[in-house]
Design a protein around this motif. Structure first.
Motif, PDB file in Angstrom:
ATOM      1  N   VAL A  41      19.665  81.984 -39.291  1.00 13.43           N
ATOM      2  CA  VAL A  41      19.904  81.948 -40.732  1.00 13.43           C
ATOM      3  C   VAL A  41      19.442  83.273 -41.302  1.00 13.43           C
ATOM      4  N   ARG A  42      20.296  83.940 -42.012  1.00  8.60           N
ATOM      5  CA  ARG A  42      19.934  85.207 -42.631  1.00  8.60           C
ATOM      6  C   ARG A  42      19.620  84.958 -44.102  1.00  8.60           C
ATOM      7  N   LEU A  43      18.448  85.423 -44.465  1.00 11.87           N
ATOM      8  CA  LEU A  43      18.030  85.280 -45.858  1.00 11.87           C
ATOM      9  C   LEU A  43      18.450  86.514 -46.636  1.00 11.87           C
ATOM     10  N   VAL A  44      18.930  86.274 -47.787  1.00 12.51           N
ATOM     11  CA  VAL A  44      19.315  87.373 -48.669  1.00 12.51           C
ATOM     12  C   VAL A  44      18.132  87.654 -49.567  1.00 12.51           C
ATOM     13  N   GLN A  45      17.676  88.894 -49.534  1.00  9.01           N
ATOM     14  CA  GLN A  45      16.504  89.269 -50.326  1.00  9.01           C
ATOM     15  C   GLN A  45      16.990  89.913 -51.616  1.00  9.01           C
ATOM     16  N   THR A  46      16.519  89.367 -52.710  1.00  3.92           N
ATOM     17  CA  THR A  46      16.964  89.877 -54.015  1.00  3.92           C
ATOM     18  C   THR A  46      16.008  90.913 -54.562  1.00  3.92           C
ATOM     19  N   GLU A  47      14.730  90.760 -54.299  1.00  4.77           N
ATOM     20  CA  GLU A  47      13.760  91.714 -54.840  1.00  4.77           C
ATOM     21  C   GLU A  47      13.076  92.455 -53.701  1.00  4.77           C
ATOM     22  N   ARG A  48      12.711  93.682 -53.978  1.00  2.00           N
ATOM     23  CA  ARG A  48      11.944  94.457 -53.005  1.00  2.00           C
ATOM     24  C   ARG A  48      10.468  94.203 -53.234  1.00  2.00           C
ATOM     25  N   PRO A  49       9.707  94.110 -52.163  1.00  2.00           N
ATOM     26  CA  PRO A  49       8.255  93.907 -52.351  1.00  2.00           C
ATOM     27  C   PRO A  49       7.618  95.184 -52.906  1.00  2.00           C
ATOM     28  N   ALA A  50       6.507  94.989 -53.574  1.00  2.00           N
ATOM     29  CA  ALA A  50       5.784  96.124 -54.142  1.00  2.00           C
ATOM     30  C   ALA A  50       5.189  96.951 -53.015  1.00  2.00           C
ATOM     31  N   PRO A  51       5.238  98.272 -53.104  1.00  2.00           N
ATOM     32  CA  PRO A  51       4.669  99.103 -52.052  1.00  2.00           C
ATOM     33  C   PRO A  51       3.145  98.965 -51.988  1.00  2.00           C
ATOM     34  N   VAL A  52       2.624  99.088 -50.791  1.00  2.00           N
ATOM     35  CA  VAL A  52       1.184  99.009 -50.568  1.00  2.00           C
ATOM     36  C   VAL A  52       0.633 100.422 -50.613  1.00  2.00           C
ATOM     37  N   ILE A  53      -0.386 100.611 -51.416  1.00  2.24           N
ATOM     38  CA  ILE A  53      -0.993 101.931 -51.568  1.00  2.24           C
ATOM     39  C   ILE A  53      -2.324 101.921 -50.824  1.00  2.24           C
ATOM     40  N   ILE A  54      -2.457 102.868 -49.920  1.00  2.00           N
ATOM     41  CA  ILE A  54      -3.688 102.981 -49.132  1.00  2.00           C
ATOM     42  C   ILE A  54      -4.434 104.206 -49.640  1.00  2.00           C
ATOM     43  N   GLU A  55      -5.675 103.961 -50.038  1.00  2.00           N
ATOM     44  CA  GLU A  55      -6.486 105.066 -50.534  1.00  2.00           C
ATOM     45  C   GLU A  55      -7.230 105.697 -49.370  1.00  2.00           C
ATOM     46  N   GLN A  56      -7.288 106.999 -49.390  1.00  2.00           N
ATOM     47  CA  GLN A  56      -8.034 107.706 -48.361  1.00  2.00           C
ATOM     48  C   GLN A  56      -9.397 108.068 -48.907  1.00  2.00           C
ATOM     49  N   VAL A  57     -10.421 107.648 -48.175  1.00  2.00           N
ATOM     50  CA  VAL A  57     -11.796 107.925 -48.574  1.00  2.00           C
ATOM     51  C   VAL A  57     -12.278 109.106 -47.748  1.00  2.00           C
ATOM     52  N   PRO A  58     -12.803 110.140 -48.391  1.00  2.00           N
ATOM     53  CA  PRO A  58     -13.266 111.295 -47.618  1.00  2.00           C
ATOM     54  C   PRO A  58     -14.497 110.931 -46.779  1.00  2.00           C
ATOM     55  N   VAL A  59     -14.530 111.474 -45.583  1.00  2.00           N
ATOM     56  CA  VAL A  59     -15.641 111.240 -44.666  1.00  2.00           C
ATOM     57  C   VAL A  59     -16.704 112.293 -44.937  1.00  2.00           C
ATOM     58  N   ALA A  60     -17.930 111.822 -45.030  1.00  2.00           N
ATOM     59  CA  ALA A  60     -19.038 112.748 -45.310  1.00  2.00           C
ATOM     60  C   ALA A  60     -19.293 113.596 -44.074  1.00  2.00           C
ATOM     61  N   PRO A  61     -19.447 114.900 -44.217  1.00  2.00           N
ATOM     62  CA  PRO A  61     -19.706 115.760 -43.048  1.00  2.00           C
ATOM     63  C   PRO A  61     -21.114 115.513 -42.500  1.00  2.00           C
ATOM     64  N   VAL A  62     -21.239 115.684 -41.205  1.00  2.00           N
ATOM     65  CA  VAL A  62     -22.529 115.517 -40.546  1.00  2.00           C
ATOM     66  C   VAL A  62     -23.317 116.791 -40.764  1.00  2.00           C
ATOM     67  N   THR A  63     -24.481 116.646 -41.364  1.00  2.00           N
ATOM     68  CA  THR A  63     -25.287 117.829 -41.658  1.00  2.00           C
ATOM     69  C   THR A  63     -26.270 118.129 -40.545  1.00  2.00           C
ATOM     70  N   GLU A  64     -26.783 117.093 -39.895  1.00  2.00           N
ATOM     71  CA  GLU A  64     -27.758 117.311 -38.836  1.00  2.00           C
ATOM     72  C   GLU A  64     -27.248 116.696 -37.530  1.00  2.00           C
ATOM     73  N   THR A  65     -27.483 117.404 -36.464  1.00  2.00           N
ATOM     74  CA  THR A  65     -27.140 116.880 -35.153  1.00  2.00           C
ATOM     75  C   THR A  65     -28.345 116.101 -34.638  1.00  2.00           C
ATOM     76  N   PRO A  66     -28.121 114.859 -34.234  1.00  2.00           N
ATOM     77  CA  PRO A  66     -29.268 114.095 -33.738  1.00  2.00           C
ATOM     78  C   PRO A  66     -29.782 114.694 -32.431  1.00  2.00           C
ATOM     79  N   VAL A  67     -31.080 114.781 -32.341  1.00  2.00           N
ATOM     80  CA  VAL A  67     -31.719 115.361 -31.164  1.00  2.00           C
ATOM     81  C   VAL A  67     -32.568 114.283 -30.511  1.00  2.00           C
ATOM     82  N   VAL A  68     -32.330 114.104 -29.218  1.00  2.00           N
ATOM     83  CA  VAL A  68     -33.111 113.150 -28.459  1.00  2.00           C
ATOM     84  C   VAL A  68     -33.996 113.954 -27.528  1.00  2.00           C
ATOM     85  N   SER A  69     -35.249 113.713 -27.643  1.00  4.88           N
ATOM     86  CA  SER A  69     -36.164 114.465 -26.784  1.00  4.88           C
ATOM     87  C   SER A  69     -36.706 113.533 -25.706  1.00  4.88           C
TER      88      SER A  69
END
Length: 185
Positions: A50-78
């Motif tokens: 059975v083929r459904l006839v679609q009358t309306e288009r779905p609303a587009p999904v908006i994906i927000e990009q969150v900036p990644v915080a830069p690494v300031t210190e390198t972890p040191v294991v002694s």
């Protein structure tokens, strides 16, 4: 005359057998087996698409990009240097090359040694011991003899390593082995 009577009997006997065969042929070869083998199809029919006839288009999904915080210190294991050097010293081989150089046999092939730990009449016992030793981290193999199955550890090029191994296996498993020459047969 006798030959003629004998021939007549054979012809009559053959005719009787032919008539019996003709009578029983339809009973034996009636194709009843063919009817039994005919199976009905149990495959269901294909579902209706059975083929459904679609009358309306779905609303587009908006994906927000969150900036990644830069690494300031390198972890040191002694790690404590003394522990590392002790671990490395424990792993370093303790061979004296002058004393423990591999010996050559008469064919100028390096001699290798193996530690024979046990001999069993039943192969299942030998396989069980081999599995236990392999799980403990040892290099183990078994050999079939005429009436026994032998369990070996090795081979090693230095006999002194096997002597140390023999002592530790005797303490750990209670097996007193003997050092033998390693062969490929």
């Amino acid at each position: 005359m006798e030959i003629k009577a004998n021939l007549k009997q054979r012809l009559v006997g053959g005719a009787v057998l032919l008539l019996i065969g003709i009578a029983f042929f339809p009973l034996v070869f009636n194709a009843a087996g063919y009817e039994e083998r005919r199976l009905e199809s149990r495959i269901p029919t294909a579902p209706e698409v059975v083929r459904l006839v679609q009358t309306e288009r779905p609303a587009p999904v908006i994906i927000e990009q969150v900036p990644v915080a830069p690494v300031t210190e390198t972890p040191v294991v002694s790690a404590p240097v003394s522990e590392i050097t002790e671990s490395l010293d424990a792993l370093r081989p303790s061979l004296n090359p002058a004393e423990e150089a591999p010996a050559l046999d008469a064919d100028q092939v390096p001699a290798a040694w193996a530690l024979q730990l046990a001999s069993f009449r039943q192969e299942a016992n030998a396989r069980e011991l081999r599995t236990r030793l392999i799980n403990a981290g040892y290099r183990v193999y078994i050999r079939q003899g005429e009436d026994v199955v032998r369990v070996f550890v090795g081979p090693e090029m230095q006999r002194s390593r096997l002597e140390e191994l023999k002592v530790s296996l005797q303490q750990e498993y209670g097996l007193e082995g003997m050092i033998v020459r390693f062969t490929t047969q």
